[in-house]
Scaffold this active site. Structure first.
Site, short mmCIF file in Angstrom:
data_model
loop_
_atom_site.label_atom_id
_atom_site.label_comp_id
_atom_site.label_asym_id
_atom_site.label_seq_id
_atom_site.Cartn_x
_atom_site.Cartn_y
_atom_site.Cartn_z
N ASP A 179 -2.03 11.05 -3.10
CA ASP A 179 -2.22 9.47 -3.32
C ASP A 179 -2.45 10.48 -5.33
O ASP A 179 -2.17 9.29 -6.49
CB ASP A 179 -3.43 8.81 -3.21
CG ASP A 179 -2.72 8.19 -2.09
OD1 ASP A 179 -2.83 8.43 -1.45
OD2 ASP A 179 -2.77 6.43 -1.88
N ARG B 297 1.02 -1.22 0.10
CA ARG B 297 -0.06 -0.31 0.05
C ARG B 297 0.47 0.96 0.23
O ARG B 297 2.24 1.11 0.25
CB ARG B 297 -1.04 0.46 0.97
CG ARG B 297 0.05 -0.09 2.43
CD ARG B 297 -0.20 0.28 3.65
NE ARG B 297 -0.50 1.72 3.76
CZ ARG B 297 0.42 2.43 3.50
NH1 ARG B 297 2.03 1.92 4.04
NH2 ARG B 297 0.55 4.24 3.15
N GLY B 298 -0.44 2.28 -0.63
CA GLY B 298 0.84 3.29 -0.29
C GLY B 298 0.92 4.03 -1.58
O GLY B 298 2.16 2.73 -2.88
N ALA B 299 1.17 5.05 -2.37
CA ALA B 299 0.44 5.27 -3.64
C ALA B 299 1.94 4.73 -4.28
O ALA B 299 1.43 3.91 -5.26
CB ALA B 299 0.54 6.90 -3.65
N ARG C 64 -7.41 -0.99 -7.02
CA ARG C 64 -7.71 0.75 -5.98
C ARG C 64 -7.75 1.79 -7.45
O ARG C 64 -6.78 1.81 -8.31
CB ARG C 64 -6.63 0.56 -5.10
CG ARG C 64 -6.41 -0.66 -4.14
CD ARG C 64 -5.59 0.00 -3.51
NE ARG C 64 -6.25 1.03 -2.32
CZ ARG C 64 -5.35 1.60 -0.75
NH1 ARG C 64 -4.31 1.32 -1.07
NH2 ARG C 64 -6.44 2.15 -0.53
N ASN D 96 -5.59 12.18 -0.60
CA ASN D 96 -4.55 12.04 0.39
C ASN D 96 -5.52 10.72 1.68
O ASN D 96 -7.00 10.85 1.31
CB ASN D 96 -3.11 12.43 0.67
CG ASN D 96 -2.49 11.99 2.01
OD1 ASN D 96 -1.88 10.80 1.35
ND2 ASN D 96 -2.55 12.20 3.40
N LYS D 97 -5.23 9.83 2.33
CA LYS D 97 -5.73 9.02 3.49
C LYS D 97 -6.39 9.71 3.90
O LYS D 97 -6.90 11.09 4.18
CB LYS D 97 -5.12 8.68 4.65
CG LYS D 97 -5.27 8.21 5.76
CD LYS D 97 -6.45 6.54 4.81
CE LYS D 97 -5.77 5.70 3.62
NZ LYS D 97 -6.57 4.69 3.00
N GLN E 207 -3.17 2.45 9.24
CA GLN E 207 -1.32 2.97 9.41
C GLN E 207 -0.98 3.82 9.91
O GLN E 207 0.42 3.42 10.26
CB GLN E 207 -1.18 3.05 8.07
CG GLN E 207 -2.67 2.77 6.46
CD GLN E 207 -4.09 2.81 6.11
OE1 GLN E 207 -4.63 2.91 7.07
NE2 GLN E 207 -4.65 2.33 5.18
O1 MRU Z 1 -4.88 3.34 1.89
P1 MRU Z 1 -3.30 3.36 2.08
O2 MRU Z 1 -2.45 2.80 2.99
O3 MRU Z 1 -2.10 3.35 0.42
O4 MRU Z 1 -3.29 4.88 1.77
C1 MRU Z 1 -2.22 5.49 1.54
C2 MRU Z 1 -2.10 7.61 1.87
O5 MRU Z 1 -2.43 7.93 1.16
C3 MRU Z 1 -0.97 7.95 1.56
O6 MRU Z 1 -0.09 8.77 2.35
C4 MRU Z 1 -0.36 7.90 -0.13
O7 MRU Z 1 -0.14 6.66 -0.30
C5 MRU Z 1 1.15 8.62 0.49
S1 MRU Z 1 2.15 6.95 0.59
C6 MRU Z 1 3.87 7.98 0.00
#
Ligand code: MRU
Length: 377
Positions: free
Chosen positions: A260, A50-52, A93, A270-271, A219
């Site tokens: 993201d 996970r994480g963009a 996703r 973002n999250k 997270q």
């Molecule tokens: O649902 P996730 O855990 O993939 O969400 C991640 C986030 O929102 C992060 O802040 C974003 O992807 C940036 S990661 C460098």
């Protein structure tokens, strides 16, 4: 303190993608391997990866491994199968643009290969008449592997550069709030929002980082607190609803978050919870820095209203972290995975190419112009 392992990589000997299963952290460090499309899809969907930026790199490595295992008689069939797998992975996703960006980069590479060699377009029927012998197969596989490894390596360098470009916004003694995990686990190494934090720590600055737990998937509590603690950084964990109280207490000097997808006007997905943090930060006069690689910028959309927000299963809210259902079993659950922070609330956007300031439209255009000219070279 030992160096942490990378979040994901290509095992070149076994020709497998290897990655840390983030659903098991912080209690177990489990490394998984895969060569299988369905497993790759599930790894993204279930947030094992996970994480963009990490999702993007994972998709690129995955498509190389998939390509290496395609059994087709003709180049036409090979390309068709490749595109089918790529399109499927892209639906895992919807919000992080890095997924479609990385898959697009890999397709462009395949397209360039077929064009250079056969002077025909990706969907040209003439590919069907080209037999896929071992020599041709090896050449395609070589090109795709090189591209996937470049995307992987670039991610490391981009995060390093984000750290260097963001360092000037951190001062000795600062308290920094971060939301979700935009750390090394969300990239290959270093992270985005955490890259300037790690660098300031390395330079001996005395900083304190406050991690939002990040409901509902935690997270911040599970991943950010873990990786910062492992790095020896002074780390405090708070629930998301404690941000206003924390900012009012005067302990926070700045907010560093990831992204993201960034729209061309500077709105940032973002999250879920990031926009709330930014609204509260504005109230207390605290700067908000968004960190991300330029592959997170989507110049094709005008504003954050055009960003598709992933809706996830309600059981993540009502059940996942409890021994039994903790809410009425039929209650409706609102569970968007991301929100959009208005560009008006963002102090600066820190990328590997430099920093964009309001007005973001022209700032982001300049940064993306640099990316385009590097690609043309
Ligand atoms: O649902 P996730 O855990 O993939 O969400 C991640 C986030 O929102 C992060 O802040 C974003 O992807 C940036 S990661 C460098």
């Amino acid at each position: 303190m030992s160096e942490p392992i990378d979040t994901l990589w290509l095992d070149e000997e076994a020709n497998e993608v290897k990655y840390i299963d983030q659903t098991k952290l912080p209690n177990e460090l489990v490394v998984k391997s895969t060569i299988n499309l369905d497993e790759m899809y599930r790894a993204i969907e279930k947030l094992e990866v996970r994480g963009a930026p990490a999702i993007g790199v994972f998709a690129a490595l995955s498509m190389y491994v998939i390509a290496a295992n395609i059994t087709a008689q003709t180049l036409g069939d090979y390309v068709k199968e490749y595109i089918r797998c790529s399109n499927h992975l892209e639906t895992a996703r919807p919000t992080a643009v890095n997924l479609s960006w990385a898959l697009g980069e890999m397709i462009k590479e395949l397209n360039r290969f077929t064009n250079n060699r056969f002077d025909c377009s990706l969907h040209s029927k003439s590919l069907d008449s080209i037999e896929l012998d071992d020599t041709l197969r090896d050449s395609i596989t070589y090109v795709l592997k090189k591209k996937a490894l470049t995307i992987w390596e670039n991610n490391i360098n981009e995060c390093k550069a984000i750290g260097e470009n963001g360092l000037r916004f951190i001062h000795d003694g600062d308290g920094i709030l971060t939301h979700c995990n935009a750390g090394r686990l969300a990239t290959v190494r270093y992270g985005t929002a955490t890259a300037p934090i790690y660098l300031s720590h390395e330079k001996g600055m005395n900083i304190k980082v406050f991690c939002d737990e990040t409901r509902p998937l935690l997270q911040g509590a599970r991943l950010t607190a873990y990786e910062l603690m492992e790095s020896g950084i002074d780390t405090t964990l708070q629930c998301d609803n404690m941000v206003a109280s924390l900012m009012a207490s005067g302990q926070i000097n700045s907010v560093f978050v990831g992204c993201d997808r960034i729209a061309s006007n500077g709105d940032v997905a973002n999250k879920i919870g990031t926009s709330g943090v930014a609204i509260i930060a504005r109230h207390y006069g605290i700067p908000v820095y968004v960190c991300g690689p330029t592959s997170s910028i989507d110049m094709s959309i005008a504003t954050g209203e055009d960003i598709v927000i992933e809706q996830r299963n309600g059981s993540e809210v009502t059940k996942m972290w409890y021994n039994s259902e903790m809410s009425h079993k039929n209650v409706k659950v609102y569970n968007p995975a991301f929100d959009v922070t208005s560009h008006e609330l963002i102090t600066a956007i820190i990328t590997e190419k430099g920093v964009a300031w309001p007005d973001y439209k022209s700032g982001l255009e300049t940064l993306m112009g640099q990316v385009d000219s590097i690609r043309r070279e």
